[in-house]
Scaffold this motif. Structure first.
Motif: not given
Ligand SMILES: NC(=O)c1ccc[n+]([C@@H]2O[C@H](COP(=O)([O-])OP(=O)(O)OC[C@H]3O[C@@H](n4cnc5c(N)ncnc54)[C@H](OP(=O)(O)O)[C@@H]3O)[C@@H](O)[C@H]2O)c1
Length: 266
Positions: A202-206
């Protein structure tokens, strides 16, 4: 400067950021030498490049095996008259608290083997050709996490920091002989490497494509560093005030981990 017509040796090009970088560099006119262990995956990437009208060769190699690394370097040098760029992108990451690694010295050895020794090994083999040409570039892939005091990745971060230090020496010693050196500092990127940690779901990532565009920029513009403002600010803060910066950020990282665990139901 520029990319068209350059011969680029790209390690870790069977997956993730390396695979996307291979496509983008080939589309910009580079000749790609693709290096990784899995031959079938390299063939798939090579085929996709050829289908789009690009040029790519494959070199299946376990870069932690010195004999395999040296054979590949010799083959690349024999098959290509120029080697313009080496991108040391192949790596492995380990997420484990130091307190749970007390009987796991091999974690530190195996991250060093691929993230540092293999990168240095290939650089040493290809450097003479770049020096003969009077021109070349080494792009070493690192992480934003070496610019801020991130917990739980001690083996991985130590190996990346060693690679950064080698990069600085390389530039300091051979910059005046036409050798450009670039370190790329990525934030979290959605790839098979980051997907192995389930709480990062659920972590925002590139995206890998955006990350690949940083390698394209590194080769096109040849700066000493490609990274984020946050990373630059983090490294300045860490250099100036290592104690307080580490003490005050650790509760934030623990809180972030707790939140991610709750969201992923673990
Ligand atoms: N993903 C992130 O969040 C993130 C963040 C910061 C920095 N980075 C850095 O970005 C780079 C690319 O990572 P990624 O996320 O794209 O990882 P990835 O998808 O896991 O790709 C890793 C690549 O390294 C190759 N490789 C691993 N061990 C090898 C060995 N012994 N010999 C030859 N090739 C080997 C793998 O190919 P085979 O398995 O076919 O050998 C694969 O192509 C790495 O340097 C990583 O440290 C990633």
């Amino acid at each position: 400067m520029g990319i068209k017509g350059k011969t680029v040796v790209l390690t870790g090009s069977s997956s993730g950021i390396g695979e996307q970088a291979a496509y983008q560099l080939a589309a910009a006119g580079a000749r790609l030498c693709l290096v990784a262990r899995r031959e079938d995956e390299l063939r798939r990437v090579q085929q996709a490049i050829r289908d789009s009208g690009g040029e790519a060769w494959i070199y299946p190699t376990d870069l932690t095996d010195e004999v395999s690394l040296q054979a590949t370097a010799a083959k690349i040098l024999a098959e290509h008259t120029r080697v313009d760029v080496l991108v040391n992108n192949a790596a492995r990451s380990i997420r484990r608290p130091i307190a749970q690694a007390l009987d796991r010295l091999h974690d530190y050895q195996r991250t060093m083997d691929i993230n540092y020794i293999a990168a240095v090994g290939l650089t040493l083999k290809l450097l003479p050709r770049m020096l003969d040409q009077g021109e070349g570039q080494v792009v070493n892939i690192s992480t934003l996490s070496s610019q801020v005091p991130i917990p739980l990745f001690s083996a991985y971060l130590a190996s990346k920091t060693a690679l950064e230090s080698f990069s600085r020496s390389l530039l300091a010693e051979l910059g005046h002989k036409g050798i450009a050196v670039t370190v790329v500092y990525y934030p979290m990127v959605r790839t098979p490497m980051s997907s192995r940690t389930s709480i990062y779901k659920h972590m925002p990532m590139m995206s890998p494509a955006k990350a690949a565009s940083w390698i394209v920029k590194a080769i096109d513009q040849r700066p000493a560093r490609v990274g984020s403002l946050m990373g630059t600010a983090g490294s300045i803060a860490l250099a100036a005030l290592p104690g307080p910066v580490t003490r005050y950020t650790q509760p934030l990282f623990r809180l972030m981990d707790k939140r991610l665990k709750e969201r992923s139901g673990r």
